[in-house]
Design a protein around this motif. Structure first.
Motif, PDB file in Angstrom:
ATOM      1  N   PHE A  97     -12.028  12.778   3.699  1.00 16.14           N
ATOM      2  CA  PHE A  97     -12.170  11.970   4.908  1.00 16.14           C
ATOM      3  C   PHE A  97     -12.679  10.567   4.581  1.00 16.14           C
ATOM      4  CE2 PHE A  97     -12.065  16.012   7.337  1.00 16.14           C
ATOM      5  CZ  PHE A  97     -11.120  15.641   8.285  1.00 16.14           C
ATOM      6  N   GLU A  98     -13.463  10.441   3.530  1.00 18.29           N
ATOM      7  CA  GLU A  98     -13.903   9.108   3.115  1.00 18.29           C
ATOM      8  C   GLU A  98     -12.704   8.276   2.671  1.00 18.29           C
ATOM      9  OE1 GLU A  98     -16.922   6.604   0.298  1.00 18.29           O
ATOM     10  OE2 GLU A  98     -16.657   8.727  -0.154  1.00 18.29           O
ATOM     11  N   ILE A  99     -11.799   8.892   1.933  1.00 19.83           N
ATOM     12  CA  ILE A  99     -10.564   8.196   1.552  1.00 19.83           C
ATOM     13  C   ILE A  99      -9.814   7.773   2.812  1.00 19.83           C
ATOM     14  CG2 ILE A  99      -8.312   8.437   0.432  1.00 19.83           C
ATOM     15  CD1 ILE A  99      -9.718  10.584  -1.405  1.00 19.83           C
ATOM     16  N   GLY A 100      -9.744   8.673   3.780  1.00 24.05           N
ATOM     17  CA  GLY A 100      -9.049   8.380   5.032  1.00 24.05           C
ATOM     18  C   GLY A 100      -9.614   7.177   5.746  1.00 24.05           C
ATOM     19  N   TRP A 101     -10.936   7.095   5.828  1.00 28.16           N
ATOM     20  CA  TRP A 101     -11.477   5.943   6.556  1.00 28.16           C
ATOM     21  C   TRP A 101     -11.425   4.664   5.735  1.00 28.16           C
ATOM     22  CZ3 TRP A 101     -15.608   3.027   5.112  1.00 28.16           C
ATOM     23  CH2 TRP A 101     -16.661   3.606   4.418  1.00 28.16           C
ATOM     24  N   ALA A 102     -11.544   4.778   4.422  1.00 29.62           N
ATOM     25  CA  ALA A 102     -11.450   3.567   3.597  1.00 29.62           C
ATOM     26  C   ALA A 102     -10.053   2.956   3.676  1.00 29.62           C
ATOM     27  CB  ALA A 102     -11.818   3.888   2.152  1.00 29.62           C
ATOM     28  N   ILE A 103      -9.038   3.801   3.573  1.00 27.44           N
ATOM     29  CA  ILE A 103      -7.666   3.322   3.699  1.00 27.44           C
ATOM     30  C   ILE A 103      -7.394   2.904   5.146  1.00 27.44           C
ATOM     31  CG2 ILE A 103      -5.225   4.014   3.576  1.00 27.44           C
ATOM     32  CD1 ILE A 103      -6.509   3.469   0.832  1.00 27.44           C
ATOM     33  N   GLY A 104      -7.938   3.659   6.076  1.00 29.37           N
ATOM     34  CA  GLY A 104      -7.755   3.342   7.489  1.00 29.37           C
ATOM     35  C   GLY A 104      -8.247   1.956   7.859  1.00 29.37           C
ATOM     36  N   LEU A 105      -9.311   1.515   7.208  1.00 30.65           N
ATOM     37  CA  LEU A 105      -9.838   0.181   7.499  1.00 30.65           C
ATOM     38  C   LEU A 105      -8.779  -0.897   7.301  1.00 30.65           C
ATOM     39  CD1 LEU A 105     -13.430   0.307   5.979  1.00 30.65           C
ATOM     40  CD2 LEU A 105     -12.815   0.102   8.389  1.00 30.65           C
ATOM     41  N   LYS A 106      -7.950  -0.711   6.304  1.00 35.61           N
ATOM     42  CA  LYS A 106      -6.879  -1.683   6.036  1.00 35.61           C
ATOM     43  C   LYS A 106      -5.911  -1.751   7.221  1.00 35.61           C
ATOM     44  CE  LYS A 106      -4.545  -4.195   2.942  1.00 35.61           C
ATOM     45  NZ  LYS A 106      -5.045  -5.435   2.401  1.00 35.61           N
ATOM     46  N   TYR A 107      -5.616  -0.596   7.798  1.00 42.78           N
ATOM     47  CA  TYR A 107      -4.646  -0.529   8.894  1.00 42.78           C
ATOM     48  C   TYR A 107      -5.230  -0.941  10.250  1.00 42.78           C
ATOM     49  CZ  TYR A 107      -1.513   1.815   5.668  1.00 42.78           C
ATOM     50  OH  TYR A 107      -0.704   2.107   4.605  1.00 42.78           O
ATOM     51  N   THR A 108      -6.561  -0.969  10.384  1.00 42.09           N
ATOM     52  CA  THR A 108      -7.157  -1.353  11.666  1.00 42.09           C
ATOM     53  C   THR A 108      -7.041  -2.847  11.935  1.00 42.09           C
ATOM     54  OG1 THR A 108      -9.398  -1.793  10.824  1.00 42.09           O
ATOM     55  CG2 THR A 108      -8.886   0.492  11.484  1.00 42.09           C
ATOM     56  N   GLU A 109      -6.826  -3.623  10.866  1.00 39.78           N
ATOM     57  CA  GLU A 109      -6.768  -5.085  10.972  1.00 39.78           C
ATOM     58  C   GLU A 109      -7.993  -5.612  11.713  1.00 39.78           C
ATOM     59  OE1 GLU A 109      -2.918  -6.378  12.389  1.00 39.78           O
ATOM     60  OE2 GLU A 109      -1.881  -5.187  10.856  1.00 39.78           O
ATOM     61  N   GLY A 110      -9.156  -5.269  11.136  1.00 38.90           N
ATOM     62  CA  GLY A 110     -10.420  -5.726  11.719  1.00 38.90           C
ATOM     63  C   GLY A 110     -10.751  -5.026  13.028  1.00 38.90           C
ATOM     64  N   PHE A 111     -10.366  -3.777  13.158  1.00 38.82           N
ATOM     65  CA  PHE A 111     -10.552  -2.973  14.366  1.00 38.82           C
ATOM     66  C   PHE A 111      -9.869  -3.597  15.581  1.00 38.82           C
ATOM     67  CE2 PHE A 111     -14.015  -1.298  11.741  1.00 38.82           C
ATOM     68  CZ  PHE A 111     -13.755   0.058  11.853  1.00 38.82           C
ATOM     69  N   SER A 112      -8.763  -4.286  15.344  1.00 43.93           N
ATOM     70  CA  SER A 112      -8.005  -4.886  16.440  1.00 43.93           C
ATOM     71  C   SER A 112      -6.825  -4.013  16.873  1.00 43.93           C
ATOM     72  CB  SER A 112      -7.497  -6.277  16.042  1.00 43.93           C
ATOM     73  OG  SER A 112      -6.565  -6.184  14.979  1.00 43.93           O
ATOM     74  N   ARG A 113      -6.553  -2.942  16.130  1.00 41.35           N
ATOM     75  CA  ARG A 113      -5.470  -2.013  16.484  1.00 41.35           C
ATOM     76  C   ARG A 113      -6.092  -0.695  16.900  1.00 41.35           C
ATOM     77  NH1 ARG A 113      -1.662  -1.335  11.851  1.00 41.35           N
ATOM     78  NH2 ARG A 113      -0.360  -0.394  13.452  1.00 41.35           N
ATOM     79  N   LEU A 114      -5.798  -0.235  18.113  1.00 40.76           N
ATOM     80  CA  LEU A 114      -6.492   0.894  18.717  1.00 40.76           C
ATOM     81  C   LEU A 114      -6.324   2.208  17.954  1.00 40.76           C
ATOM     82  CD1 LEU A 114      -8.240   2.021  20.999  1.00 40.76           C
ATOM     83  CD2 LEU A 114      -6.139   2.427  22.288  1.00 40.76           C
ATOM     84  N   VAL A 115      -5.102   2.642  17.743  1.00 44.62           N
ATOM     85  CA  VAL A 115      -4.881   3.967  17.138  1.00 44.62           C
ATOM     86  C   VAL A 115      -5.458   4.045  15.717  1.00 44.62           C
ATOM     87  CG1 VAL A 115      -3.146   5.657  16.403  1.00 44.62           C
ATOM     88  CG2 VAL A 115      -2.940   4.539  18.635  1.00 44.62           C
ATOM     89  N   PRO A 116      -5.144   3.096  14.832  1.00 45.65           N
ATOM     90  CA  PRO A 116      -5.762   3.174  13.507  1.00 45.65           C
ATOM     91  C   PRO A 116      -7.296   3.090  13.567  1.00 45.65           C
ATOM     92  CG  PRO A 116      -3.908   1.653  13.453  1.00 45.65           C
ATOM     93  CD  PRO A 116      -4.155   1.997  14.889  1.00 45.65           C
TER      94      PRO A 116
END
Length: 104
Positions: free
Chosen positions: A12-31
């Motif tokens: 899950f740590e890998i998931g959130w670390a990689i997920g941060l890249k896809y959030t684009e600064g937490f500007s994308r809701l689903v990621p």
């Protein structure tokens, strides 16, 4: 069971670390939502593992799993460099995790 919790906490740590890249600064809701869920699951499972594992060992293994997975996925998903030195360092982290598991 603690090692199983710790393993999944690392995933899950890998998931959130990689997920941060896809959030684009937490500007994308689903990621962003998925990343926060991974964060919570990772810390929750780490807490369960630390009920019986030494904190130093548990934390080091948790971060090591996250580091290795994130580095490998960075290479695969984002085209980050896969130099010999970088891969050798990942190998050293693997050796450290195995050493900590055998010493615990």
């Amino acid at each position: 069971m603690a090692w199983t919790y710790l393993f999944f906490a690392g995933l899950f740590e890998i998931g959130w670390a990689i997920g941060l890249k896809y959030t684009e600064g937490f500007s994308r809701l689903v990621p962003s939502v998925l990343t926060v869920i991974c964060m919570a699951a990772s810390v929750f499972l780490l807490a369960l593992a630390l009920k019986t594992l030494p904190v130093g060992t548990g934390y080091a293994v948790w971060t090591g799993i996250g580091t290795i997975g994130t580095a490998i996925l960075g290479i695969v998903l984002f085209g980050e460099p896969a130099t010999v030195a970088r891969l050798a360092c990942v190998g050293l982290i693997v050796a450290g995790i195995l050493g900590l598991k055998m010493a615990a």
